[in-house]
Design a protein around this motif. Structure first.
Motif, PDB file in Angstrom:
ATOM      1  N   LYS A 191       8.396 -20.357  -5.376  1.00 42.15           N
ATOM      2  CA  LYS A 191       8.545 -18.906  -5.398  1.00 42.15           C
ATOM      3  C   LYS A 191       7.180 -18.186  -5.471  1.00 42.15           C
ATOM      4  N   GLY A 192       7.105 -17.078  -4.752  1.00 44.81           N
ATOM      5  CA  GLY A 192       5.955 -16.184  -4.870  1.00 44.81           C
ATOM      6  C   GLY A 192       4.655 -16.661  -4.273  1.00 44.81           C
ATOM      7  N   LYS A 193       4.696 -17.663  -3.393  1.00 45.78           N
ATOM      8  CA  LYS A 193       3.474 -18.163  -2.757  1.00 45.78           C
ATOM      9  C   LYS A 193       3.447 -17.853  -1.265  1.00 45.78           C
ATOM     10  N   GLY A 194       4.240 -16.847  -0.865  1.00 43.42           N
ATOM     11  CA  GLY A 194       4.301 -16.493   0.540  1.00 43.42           C
ATOM     12  C   GLY A 194       3.503 -15.250   0.875  1.00 43.42           C
ATOM     13  N   VAL A 195       4.041 -14.422   1.752  1.00 45.10           N
ATOM     14  CA  VAL A 195       3.348 -13.252   2.301  1.00 45.10           C
ATOM     15  C   VAL A 195       3.619 -12.021   1.428  1.00 45.10           C
ATOM     16  N   PRO A 196       2.593 -11.204   1.139  1.00 50.75           N
ATOM     17  CA  PRO A 196       2.806  -9.966   0.382  1.00 50.75           C
ATOM     18  C   PRO A 196       3.831  -9.065   1.066  1.00 50.75           C
ATOM     19  N   MET A 197       4.736  -8.482   0.246  1.00 48.22           N
ATOM     20  CA  MET A 197       5.813  -7.640   0.771  1.00 48.22           C
ATOM     21  C   MET A 197       5.639  -6.185   0.377  1.00 48.22           C
ATOM     22  N   GLY A 198       4.561  -5.859  -0.280  1.00 46.88           N
ATOM     23  CA  GLY A 198       4.375  -4.511  -0.798  1.00 46.88           C
ATOM     24  C   GLY A 198       4.444  -4.531  -2.306  1.00 46.88           C
ATOM     25  N   GLY A 199       3.514  -3.870  -2.964  1.00 47.30           N
ATOM     26  CA  GLY A 199       3.454  -3.919  -4.426  1.00 47.30           C
ATOM     27  C   GLY A 199       3.061  -5.322  -4.866  1.00 47.30           C
ATOM     28  N   SER A 200       3.753  -5.830  -5.882  1.00 54.49           N
ATOM     29  CA  SER A 200       3.441  -7.172  -6.386  1.00 54.49           C
ATOM     30  C   SER A 200       4.374  -8.236  -5.820  1.00 54.49           C
ATOM     31  N   PHE A 249       8.064   0.409   2.058  1.00 52.53           N
ATOM     32  CA  PHE A 249       6.790  -0.148   1.599  1.00 52.53           C
ATOM     33  C   PHE A 249       5.657   0.865   1.505  1.00 52.53           C
ATOM     34  N   GLY A 250       5.868   2.091   2.003  1.00 54.16           N
ATOM     35  CA  GLY A 250       4.759   3.039   2.057  1.00 54.16           C
ATOM     36  C   GLY A 250       3.979   2.831   3.333  1.00 54.16           C
ATOM     37  N   ASN A 251       2.836   3.542   3.500  1.00 54.01           N
ATOM     38  CA  ASN A 251       2.111   3.445   4.754  1.00 54.01           C
ATOM     39  C   ASN A 251       1.460   2.092   4.961  1.00 54.01           C
ATOM     40  N   ALA A 252       1.383   1.222   3.887  1.00 52.02           N
ATOM     41  CA  ALA A 252       0.906  -0.152   4.090  1.00 52.02           C
ATOM     42  C   ALA A 252       1.908  -0.931   4.909  1.00 52.02           C
ATOM     43  N   GLY A 253       3.206  -0.569   4.773  1.00 53.01           N
ATOM     44  CA  GLY A 253       4.235  -1.272   5.519  1.00 53.01           C
ATOM     45  C   GLY A 253       4.215  -0.953   6.999  1.00 53.01           C
ATOM     46  N   THR A 254       3.767   0.270   7.365  1.00 48.89           N
ATOM     47  CA  THR A 254       3.704   0.616   8.772  1.00 48.89           C
ATOM     48  C   THR A 254       2.443   0.070   9.414  1.00 48.89           C
TER      49      THR A 254
END
Length: 285
Positions: A243-252, A64-69
């Motif tokens: 679908k797609g109404k949950g928690v952001p996972m990184g990117g879109s 996810f990049g540093n947003a994931g950490t």
């Protein structure tokens, strides 16, 4: 997004030993107590090392990049008992302040470098802020340091009770390393939504006729109201997916919203209702 591999000057498939060796070199080069040192670059290298030397954080960063950490790191010399918090389970493996101490000790000819105290603060977020991320400013004021305002970037999807580590924002010692600031996050409950991983869960109560014949129900999501179609013949406990109404996972990318259908059965029936149900019974329903 910071490229931690580029900061340390290693390849993405670098081994743990190569990462540690690269950090040792940069720490030696940039330590602010040395001639020609650079405090900003030293802190940046320290941040990169704290992520890439932790297998779990490195895996999240690679995905996810540093947003994931989220800037998380549960080591760095923090003593939970000093603040009355229970952080059991947060210090499992990965980056250890002892590594940094050993490296700095070698840099300064065996002289152990003093490190400032870590400081802990608490913040409270709404459920929506925890899901989508938020910016916060806190005033740090303790017997260790002078009062100062610190900006905090809370990553999306953070859970209640999790910690955010801000490297170098704790107590500062002259001629030593600064401590860290640990931010404990408290998330207010939502009236009907629950978080499970990257998904959101909710219950929807419907009457028996809606379950039998089908219906369209207006439900509230974190993105606003939507119309949910309940199919005819829906059973009690059926789970419908949005679908797609949950928690952001990184990117879109985002998780999903799962709606559990609960059929309400009335405790009492009017005479007319009872007559209709008896007629349905005769029809085999």
């Amino acid at each position: 997004m910071k490229d931690y591999y580029k900061i340390l000057g290693v390849k993405k498939d670098a081994s743990e030993e190569e990462i540690k060796k690269a950090f040792r070199k940069l720490a030696h080069q940039y330590h602010p107590d040395k001639s020609g040192g650079d405090e900003a670059k030293f802190k940046e290298a320290n941040e990169a090392y704290s992520v890439l030397s932790d297998r779990k954080k490195r895996s999240q960063y690679d995905q996810f990049g540093n947003a994931g950490t989220g800037g998380f790191n549960y080591q760095g010399g923090f003593n939970p008992s000093d603040f009355g918090f229970d952080f059991s389970g947060f210090g499992q493996g990965g980056f250890d302040a002892g590594d940094l101490g050993d490296i700095l000790s070698s840099i300064f000819g065996g002289r152990r470098v003093r490190r400032g105290r870590d400081i802990a603060v608490d913040i409270e977020l709404s459920f929506q802020e925890a899901i989508f991320g938020a910016e916060r400013k806190v005033v740090v004021n303790s017997k260790f340091i002078k009062q100062k305002e610190v900006s905090i970037s809370v990553p999306p999807g953070i859970d209640d009770g999790q910690m955010i580590r801000l490297s170098g924002m704790g107590e500062t010692l002259e001629g030593g390393l600064p401590g860290d600031l640990y931010v404990k996050v408290h998330v207010r409950r939502h009236p009907y939504l629950r978080k499970e991983g990257y998904n959101l869960i909710m219950d929807l109560h419907v009457v028996l006729s809606d379950a039998l014949l089908g219906a369209e129900k207006k439900i509230g999501t974190l993105d606003g109201e939507i119309i949910l179609k309940v199919p005819a013949g829906t059973k009690h406990g059926t789970i419908l997916r949005v679908k797609g109404k949950g928690v952001p996972m990184g990117g879109s990318k985002r998780g999903d919203l799962y709606v559990r259908i609960l059929i309400d059965i009335p405790e009492k029936l009017s005479k007319e209702q009872k007559k209709l149900v008896e007629e349905l019974k005769k029809q085999g329903l």
